[in-house]
Design an enzyme around this catalytic site. Structure first.
Site, short mmCIF file in Angstrom:
data_model
loop_
_atom_site.label_atom_id
_atom_site.label_comp_id
_atom_site.label_asym_id
_atom_site.label_seq_id
_atom_site.Cartn_x
_atom_site.Cartn_y
_atom_site.Cartn_z
CG HIS A 51 31.04 11.03 24.36
ND1 HIS A 51 31.45 12.25 23.88
CD2 HIS A 51 30.30 11.28 25.47
CE1 HIS A 51 30.97 13.21 24.66
NE2 HIS A 51 30.27 12.65 25.63
N PRO A 52 33.28 7.11 24.66
CG PRO A 52 33.10 6.06 26.76
CD PRO A 52 33.15 7.42 26.10
CB SER A 71 32.10 6.61 30.89
OG SER A 71 31.49 5.89 29.86
NE ARG A 116 27.03 7.44 39.98
CZ ARG A 116 26.70 8.69 40.23
NH1 ARG A 116 27.53 9.66 39.93
NH2 ARG A 116 25.56 8.98 40.78
CD GLU A 117 27.75 9.22 32.75
OE1 GLU A 117 27.86 10.34 33.27
OE2 GLU A 117 28.35 8.91 31.70
CG PHE A 145 24.36 5.70 19.60
CD1 PHE A 145 23.32 6.44 19.07
CD2 PHE A 145 24.13 5.00 20.77
CE1 PHE A 145 22.07 6.49 19.70
CE2 PHE A 145 22.90 5.03 21.41
CZ PHE A 145 21.87 5.79 20.86
CG LEU A 191 21.10 7.30 24.88
CD1 LEU A 191 20.00 8.02 24.10
CD2 LEU A 191 20.76 5.81 24.94
CB ALA A 195 24.09 5.45 29.66
N1 LIG Z 1 28.59 6.62 23.72
C1 LIG Z 1 28.04 7.26 24.77
O1 LIG Z 1 26.92 7.73 24.73
N2 LIG Z 1 28.80 7.33 25.89
C2 LIG Z 1 28.39 8.11 27.01
N3 LIG Z 1 27.02 8.07 27.41
C3 LIG Z 1 26.96 8.11 28.75
O2 LIG Z 1 25.93 8.22 29.42
N4 LIG Z 1 28.23 8.02 29.27
C4 LIG Z 1 29.12 7.89 28.25
O3 LIG Z 1 30.32 7.70 28.32
#
Ligand SMILES: NC(=O)N[C@H]1NC(=O)NC1=O
Length: 178
Positions: A67-68, A84, A86-87, A119, A121, A123
């Site tokens: 995950h970035p 990602s 978009r989120e 971390f 989450l 988003a």
């Molecule tokens: N670091 C992290 O939570 N990245 C993710 N979260 C999210 O909603 N899209 C992501 O790429």
């Protein structure tokens, strides 16, 4: 897209469509394809979650590491996946001012230093004010419970991405519960 369509997909098409419901982990979709047919969207999703739950800790941490960072380097460099971007955009993380961005980057670095993974989450279920607060709170958690929390967020992200792909058609084939 309805479940009949999903169940009729060949391997390549399935991995093309569902390969990023777990960020940058098409292997999960590749493994889940062999479990078809799926009775509905919940069943399909459960196979993704079961695969993650069955991984050894190193595999679960590997998923997190794909995950970035939120408001991190990939966003600055324009190298986020479409999902990602978009989120992060929906959470307002693409329009932070320099101070807020720096604050988040420092917290992200502290978190990675403490737990050894980024971390994570969902988003879309948060916003630009909540993200740093939640990050600061989770920094104080114990490593074991934090791993479980982070994987729970991966599953929330997966659920939302899957809902985008399947829409209302798949929900309709779910059995009614009485
Ligand atoms: N670091 C992290 O939570 N990245 C993710 N979260 C999210 O909603 N899209 C992501 O790429």
């Amino acid at each position: 897209m309805d479940m009949e369509k999903v169940n009729s997909m060949g391997f390549s098409e399935f991995v093309d469509v569902f390969g990023n419901v777990i960020e940058k982990c098409p292997l999960v979709a590749a493994a889940v394809w062999s479990q078809r047919p799926f009775s509905g969207s919940e069943d399909l999703e459960k196979h993704f979650f079961d695969f993650i739950d069955a991984l050894p800790r190193s595999g679960q941490e590997g998923i997190l590491r794909c995950h970035p960072d939120l408001a991190g380097r990939d966003l600055q460099q324009g190298t986020l996946t479409a999902e990602s971007l978009r989120e992060q955009s929906q959470a307002g993380l693409t329009s932070l001012d320099a101070d807020d961005r720096l604050r988040l980057q420092k917290l992200n670095a502290q978190y990675r230093e403490r737990f050894g993974f980024p971390f994570v989450l969902a988003a879309r279920l948060s916003d630009r004010a909540e993200v740093p607060q939640e990050l600061a709170r989770r920094l104080r958690c114990q490593p074991e419970s934090e791993l479980r929390t982070a994987l729970g967020e991966v599953k929330k992200i997966c659920h939302l991405r899957m809902a985008d792909l399947l829409g209302a058609d798949a929900a309709r084939v779910e059995p009614l519960r009485g």
